[in-house]
Write a protein that holds these residues in place. Structure first.
Motif, short mmCIF file in Angstrom:
data_model
loop_
_atom_site.label_atom_id
_atom_site.label_comp_id
_atom_site.label_asym_id
_atom_site.label_seq_id
_atom_site.Cartn_x
_atom_site.Cartn_y
_atom_site.Cartn_z
N ALA A 44 60.76 43.94 74.29
CA ALA A 44 60.17 42.60 74.16
C ALA A 44 59.75 42.06 75.52
O ALA A 44 58.68 41.46 75.66
CB ALA A 44 61.17 41.66 73.49
N ASP A 45 60.58 42.30 76.53
CA ASP A 45 60.26 41.86 77.88
C ASP A 45 59.03 42.59 78.41
O ASP A 45 58.14 41.98 79.01
CB ASP A 45 61.47 42.11 78.79
CG ASP A 45 61.33 41.44 80.14
OD1 ASP A 45 60.79 40.31 80.19
OD2 ASP A 45 61.76 42.06 81.15
N LEU A 46 58.95 43.89 78.17
CA LEU A 46 57.80 44.68 78.59
C LEU A 46 56.53 44.23 77.87
O LEU A 46 55.46 44.10 78.49
CB LEU A 46 58.06 46.16 78.34
CG LEU A 46 57.00 47.14 78.78
CD1 LEU A 46 56.79 47.05 80.30
CD2 LEU A 46 57.39 48.55 78.39
N ALA A 47 56.63 43.96 76.58
CA ALA A 47 55.47 43.49 75.81
C ALA A 47 54.99 42.15 76.34
O ALA A 47 53.78 41.90 76.44
CB ALA A 47 55.82 43.39 74.34
N GLU A 48 55.92 41.29 76.72
CA GLU A 48 55.55 39.98 77.28
C GLU A 48 54.84 40.15 78.62
O GLU A 48 53.84 39.48 78.89
CB GLU A 48 56.82 39.14 77.45
CG GLU A 48 56.55 37.71 77.87
CD GLU A 48 57.85 36.91 77.96
OE1 GLU A 48 58.04 36.25 78.98
OE2 GLU A 48 58.64 36.97 77.00
N LYS A 49 55.33 41.07 79.45
CA LYS A 49 54.69 41.32 80.75
C LYS A 49 53.29 41.90 80.56
O LYS A 49 52.34 41.53 81.28
CB LYS A 49 55.54 42.26 81.60
CG LYS A 49 56.78 41.62 82.13
CD LYS A 49 57.59 42.61 82.95
CE LYS A 49 58.87 41.96 83.44
NZ LYS A 49 59.71 42.89 84.19
#
Length: 80
Positions: A69-74
């Protein structure tokens, strides 16, 4: 819980009768109680290990999901 119930019944009814009859029978019954106690403890330990392993794997999956989720947000922020 079931082990405690069975042992209580055994001490209340079976052991006093066999104590008067023969000491060998009493020893056998006490050995069986010990055997079932060890089996109960072993089962509890095995279940504890299984539950702990399940908890660790679930925790690891949540950690991976958070990273995704953090990677998708970035990626979303860098695309704009």
């Amino acid at each position: 819980m079931g082990f405690c119930y069975v042992v209580t019944l055994m001490f209340m009814f079976v052991v006093p009768i066999s104590h008067e009859e023969s000491r060998a029978l009493l020893g056998t019954q006490l050995a069986l109680i010990g055997f079932f106690l060890l089996n109960t403890i072993g089962l509890c330990v095995i279940l504890g290990v299984l539950y702990r392993g399940q908890f660790k794997s679930q925790e690891k999956l949540l950690e991976i999901e958070y990273s995704l989720a953090d990677l998708a947000e970035k990626i979303e922020k860098s695309a704009h």
